[in-house]
Design a protein around this motif. Structure first.
Motif, PDB file in Angstrom:
ATOM      1  N   ASN A 162      59.337  80.465  66.456  1.00  0.00           N
ATOM      2  CA  ASN A 162      60.515  81.052  65.861  1.00  0.00           C
ATOM      3  C   ASN A 162      61.331  81.810  66.881  1.00  0.00           C
ATOM      4  OD1 ASN A 162      58.077  81.694  63.563  1.00  0.00           O
ATOM      5  ND2 ASN A 162      59.842  80.481  62.954  1.00  0.00           N
ATOM      6  N   GLU A 205      63.052  85.421  67.281  1.00  0.00           N
ATOM      7  CA  GLU A 205      62.594  86.674  66.695  1.00  0.00           C
ATOM      8  C   GLU A 205      63.429  87.844  67.174  1.00  0.00           C
ATOM      9  OE1 GLU A 205      58.596  86.999  69.130  1.00  0.00           O
ATOM     10  OE2 GLU A 205      59.273  89.023  68.588  1.00  0.00           O
ATOM     11  N   SER A 242      62.556  92.104  66.907  1.00  0.00           N
ATOM     12  CA  SER A 242      61.614  93.089  66.390  1.00  0.00           C
ATOM     13  C   SER A 242      61.876  94.460  67.001  1.00  0.00           C
ATOM     14  CB  SER A 242      60.170  92.688  66.735  1.00  0.00           C
ATOM     15  OG  SER A 242      59.856  91.419  66.232  1.00  0.00           O
ATOM     16  N   ARG A 291      50.074  81.899  57.744  1.00  0.00           N
ATOM     17  CA  ARG A 291      50.952  83.014  58.080  1.00  0.00           C
ATOM     18  C   ARG A 291      50.524  83.740  59.371  1.00  0.00           C
ATOM     19  NH1 ARG A 291      53.758  85.513  53.512  1.00  0.00           N
ATOM     20  NH2 ARG A 291      53.657  84.079  51.745  1.00  0.00           N
ATOM     21  N   GLU A 315      50.410  87.508  65.304  1.00  0.00           N
ATOM     22  CA  GLU A 315      51.623  87.737  64.519  1.00  0.00           C
ATOM     23  C   GLU A 315      51.317  87.370  63.075  1.00  0.00           C
ATOM     24  OE1 GLU A 315      55.441  86.532  66.286  1.00  0.00           O
ATOM     25  OE2 GLU A 315      55.726  85.320  64.471  1.00  0.00           O
ATOM     26  N   HIS A 363      53.079  86.832  59.403  1.00  0.00           N
ATOM     27  CA  HIS A 363      54.297  86.741  58.603  1.00  0.00           C
ATOM     28  C   HIS A 363      54.027  87.375  57.241  1.00  0.00           C
ATOM     29  CE1 HIS A 363      56.613  83.563  61.068  1.00  0.00           C
ATOM     30  NE2 HIS A 363      55.775  84.235  61.832  1.00  0.00           N
ATOM     31  N   ARG A 411      57.708  85.613  53.600  1.00  0.00           N
ATOM     32  CA  ARG A 411      58.324  84.382  54.062  1.00  0.00           C
ATOM     33  C   ARG A 411      59.002  83.700  52.885  1.00  0.00           C
ATOM     34  NH1 ARG A 411      54.426  80.702  57.457  1.00  0.00           N
ATOM     35  NH2 ARG A 411      53.629  80.230  55.389  1.00  0.00           N
ATOM     36  N   SER A 449      62.116  85.278  57.908  1.00  0.00           N
ATOM     37  CA  SER A 449      60.858  85.905  57.492  1.00  0.00           C
ATOM     38  C   SER A 449      60.761  87.292  58.102  1.00  0.00           C
ATOM     39  CB  SER A 449      59.669  85.085  57.988  1.00  0.00           C
ATOM     40  OG  SER A 449      59.792  83.749  57.637  1.00  0.00           O
ATOM     41  N   ALA A 466      57.979  89.670  59.849  1.00  0.00           N
ATOM     42  CA  ALA A 466      56.673  89.523  60.494  1.00  0.00           C
ATOM     43  C   ALA A 466      56.282  90.795  61.233  1.00  0.00           C
ATOM     44  CB  ALA A 466      56.701  88.344  61.468  1.00  0.00           C
ATOM     45  N   HIS A 501      53.640  92.139  64.367  1.00  0.00           N
ATOM     46  CA  HIS A 501      52.823  91.656  65.463  1.00  0.00           C
ATOM     47  C   HIS A 501      52.127  92.820  66.133  1.00  0.00           C
ATOM     48  CE1 HIS A 501      56.518  92.720  67.747  1.00  0.00           C
ATOM     49  NE2 HIS A 501      55.654  93.009  68.724  1.00  0.00           N
ATOM     50  N   ARG A 516      61.900  86.805  61.755  1.00  0.00           N
ATOM     51  CA  ARG A 516      61.685  85.517  62.413  1.00  0.00           C
ATOM     52  C   ARG A 516      62.609  84.504  61.744  1.00  0.00           C
ATOM     53  NH1 ARG A 516      59.540  88.977  64.645  1.00  0.00           N
ATOM     54  NH2 ARG A 516      57.346  89.169  65.289  1.00  0.00           N
TER      55      ARG A 516
END
Lengths: 519, 205
Positions: free
Chosen positions: B16, B18, B20, B109, B156, B158, B161, B167, B169, B171, B204
């Motif tokens: 994906n 991303e 964050s 996920r 990671e 998810h 979703r 999504s 997520a 991590h 994501r």
């Protein structure tokens, strides 16, 4: 770029506002030593204990580290000529046998205490640069210089509150340093040597040193042999159980006699350095202070319990006694006169040529006495006598000016906000100034001694200590954690009078003290 | 070459893009860092962005801000503020692994991953013995720059979703960061580096 500038500035930090302070830490030892700055013709030398280094500050707003190599500076002092500085430097070695482990050891933090070896070195500094390095086998923390600047004698001052004894320490030796030849020699002189005076030949060159230790005095010959040797040792007692503690030593101008008062005794030892004899002179009491005046070739003694001052001549050791109103405990010397004071209100001037005593009566008790470099004036620091219950004068500390040309015993008192804890003189061709440091007060009091004009000097931070540079500029150290020194020119106008040098205690703050060799 | 090898490890679901927000830490056991913090690590907060370049590989870049300081007391009851402020810039690659082939609930996920990144650390130290005065002479500032490298392993998850749209997520990763010496001129230097960890939450898509 212009639009992104505020973001970049925000990212790079918010300047000096709102610095992060999430925790509290402690810095040991201090970043800089504000109490023991050493003035010289090169500038002001300041110790940086945390970094183990020495900084040189100059009034043109410069501050730099003196490159002493890796190690820690423990003591610094200036020779009488103010051009040569001597620094005790500790060099560190880590004696690790495993070569793999040795490669990992870079600084003193990496080396275990059992493997850390310390060597002491004396570095001679001139013009801000190390001129020579002399290894010293032993632990020493104090120095005495000869007046000609050629020799220095290093010894271990056991009264130093910061003393940390490391390893096996020899308490019977001193180190004689030839500052010109950059050589040092260890000489055994006696237990706990702690007082040193030099003798001089007719040309004024140092040729010997009298070193006092417990119950004995050693005369060290500095020049006759290739290395300094003990010429003769005088024992001050015949009974080893009867310890004799010298409390001072003075040498007569002709260099023949060393005069040594002894703790708790009315005897004055007069050691004949030429004929190797010991004479004992009986005094009026237990001396509180002694001083040999070289110009008039007389010795002055005062006593804690007797209201007299005695003047001793050096041929037959006959004394002339002058009565005082109260006992005096301190002597401060001029060229041909002595000033006497105690913790009371009486101060005396003893004119050694005219054999006359002049009494001065202070408004408040004396704490210290300072003779001007020109010897025209004396300033006596005084303390408050009676607190809140007394009158205005009694309840304030201050200082009093004595004009030594005035034989009527008049004084000129000044009141201060805080007790005078420091005084410095500035002498130039046509001016004489005094600067007074007051406890807890963020201004300095300056007095032009010739015009009588005074001024309050505003400071940016509370002062710690004051002194004067060889060129007559005053220096003031401040209570500032990262270092702050003000250089004050008393002859300059107000706008240009003070130059501040600050932030220098941060130099090498993040540097570990590395080992000299870890191979 | 590395990207090809990493891509060959995993089939199926693509990586994906991303974005964050993160919080992280990097060890700093240099004794001189104790001036700024009584802990042996440097916490930071920042952002990470990633762009998919292959099935399971993304190029990631990040920025973090370190903002630590202390009031330093001395034996004479004086004190000064010591601040350590830094920006950390990272650029590297992230390769993840899809567990969907295991055909177990929830495993679709979860994405374990590896990262390796180049690091640029730009730091400033500020010392101030009178923080209430904006122009006092006891202000000292020095800058330093040091490169480094950081490698981590993480996972990671998810969390949410939806069938359409990005999504959400979380991590978390741990690893090691090696940074060069930060040279603050005549003040001295500091050598950070060691255990590294970070965690974050983002989108994501």
């Amino acid at each position: 770029m212009t639009r992104s500038l505020p973001l970049l500035l925000a990212l790079s930090g918010c300047g000096w506002n709102h610095l992060p302070q999430q925790s509290e830490t402690y810095l040991q030892p201090l970043a800089w030593n504000a109490e023991n700055a050493v003035p010289s013709h090169d500038g002001l030398y300041v110790s940086l204990p945390h970094a183990g280094q020495l900084a040189l500050l100059t009034p043109d707003d410069d501050a730099r580290i003196v490159d002493l190599g890796e190690g820690r500076v423990s003591q610094v002092s200036a020779a009488p000529n103010k051009r040569t500085l001597v620094a005790f430097v500790e060099r560190y070695h880590c004696d690790v046998e495993d070569p793999k482990e040795a490669r990992k050891v870079e600084n003193t933090e990496d080396c275990s205490s059992g493997d850390l070896r310390v060597e002491t070195e004396i570095d001679v500094i001139q013009a801000g640069e190390v001129q020579s390095e002399v290894g010293v086998n032993g632990q020493f923390n104090a120095l005495r210089y000869s007046k000609d600047g050629r020799f220095a004698v290093a010894y271990l001052d056991l009264n130093d509150p910061d003393l940390e004894l490391k390893g096996v320490v020899d308490l019977t030796s001193v180190a004689v340093v030839d500052l010109q030849a950059a050589e040092t020699d260890i000489v055994t002189v006696g237990f706990a040597a702690d007082q040193v005076l030099f003798t001089y030949d007719p040309s004024g060159n140092a040729d010997g040193a009298v070193v006092l230790s417990r119950s004995q005095a050693a005369l060290v010959d500095l020049v006759s042999e290739t290395v300094p040797v003990v010429d003769v040792t005088f024992s001050l007692t015949l009974d080893p159980d009867d310890a004799v503690v010298p409390v001072g030593v003075e040498i007569t101008p002709d260099g023949q006699y060393a005069l040594i008062p002894v703790q708790g005794s009315e005897d004055l030892f007069a050691l004949d350095l030429l004929n190797r004899a010991v004479n004992i002179v009986e005094l009026a009491g237990k001396p509180a202070d002694i001083h040999v005046n070289r110009t008039v070739d007389r010795t002055t003694l005062v006593y804690q319990d007797h209201a007299v001052v005695e003047v001793l001549e050096h041929e037959f050791f006959d004394t002339v006694q002058f009565d005082l109103d109260e006992p005096m405990t301190h002597i401060r010397s001029g060229r041909d006169f002595e000033m006497l004071f105690s913790g009371g209100k009486d101060v005396y001037k003893l004119d050694l040529r005219e054999q006359r005593v002049t009494e001065y009566r202070l408004e408040n008790p004396a704490t210290e006495l300072h003779i001007a470099p020109t010897e025209e004036f004396v300033i006596v620091r005084t303390r408050a006598e009676s607190g809140f219950s007394g009158d205005l004068i009694d309840s304030h500390p201050g200082f009093e000016v004595l004009d030594l040309a005035d034989e009527n015993g008049n004084t000129r008192p000044f009141l201060l906000q805080g007790e005078a804890v420091g005084l410095a003189w500035s002498e130039r061709d046509t001016s004489l100034h005094a600067l007074v440091l007051q406890q807890g007060v963020e201004t300095l009091y300056g007095l032009d001694m010739y015009t009588g004009k005074s001024r309050e000097i505003e400071l940016s931070a509370p002062p710690s200590a004051i002194g004067s540079m060889p060129d007559g500029t005053f220096f003031i150290t401040h209570d500032a954690a990262l270092g702050l020194v003000s250089f004050f020119d008393p002859d300059a106008s107000d706008d240009n009078a003070i130059v501040e040098v600050g932030g220098f205690a941060a130099l090498n703050l993040l540097d570990e003290i590395e080992l000299k060799a870890n191979k | 070459m590395i990207l090809t090898l990493l891509a060959a490890l995993v089939p199926a679901q693509a990586a994906n893009h991303e974005l964050s927000v993160e919080t992280a830490q990097l060890d700093n056991r240099d004794a001189d860092y104790r001036l700024y913090d009584d802990r042996e690590y440097m916490p930071s907060q920042g952002l990470r962005a990633g762009v998919k370049v292959h099935d399971r590989v993304a190029v990631i870049a990040g920025w973090h801000r370190i903002h630590r300081g202390a009031t330093v007391f001395t034996a004479t009851d004086d004190s000064f503020v010591a601040a350590f402020q830094a920006n950390t810039w990272t650029l590297g690659a992230k390769a993840d692994l899809s567990l969907a082939a295991l055909d177990r609930p929830f495993f679709d996920r979860v994405f374990p991953y590896l990262t390796v990144q180049a690091v640029g650390l730009q730091a400033a130290t500020r010392l101030d013995d009178d923080p209430d005065d904006r122009d006092n002479i006891g202000q000292v500032k020095r800058n330093a720059l040091a490169p480094g490298v950081r490698a981590t392993a993480g996972v990671e998850l998810h969390i949410w979703r939806p069938t359409r749209g990005p999504s959400v997520a979380w991590h978390g990763e741990i690893g090691y960061g090696e940074i060069g010496r930060l040279n603050f001129d005549e003040l001295g230097d500091i050598k950070p580096g060691g255990f590294a960890a970070s965690t974050g939450i983002g989108v994501r898509f």
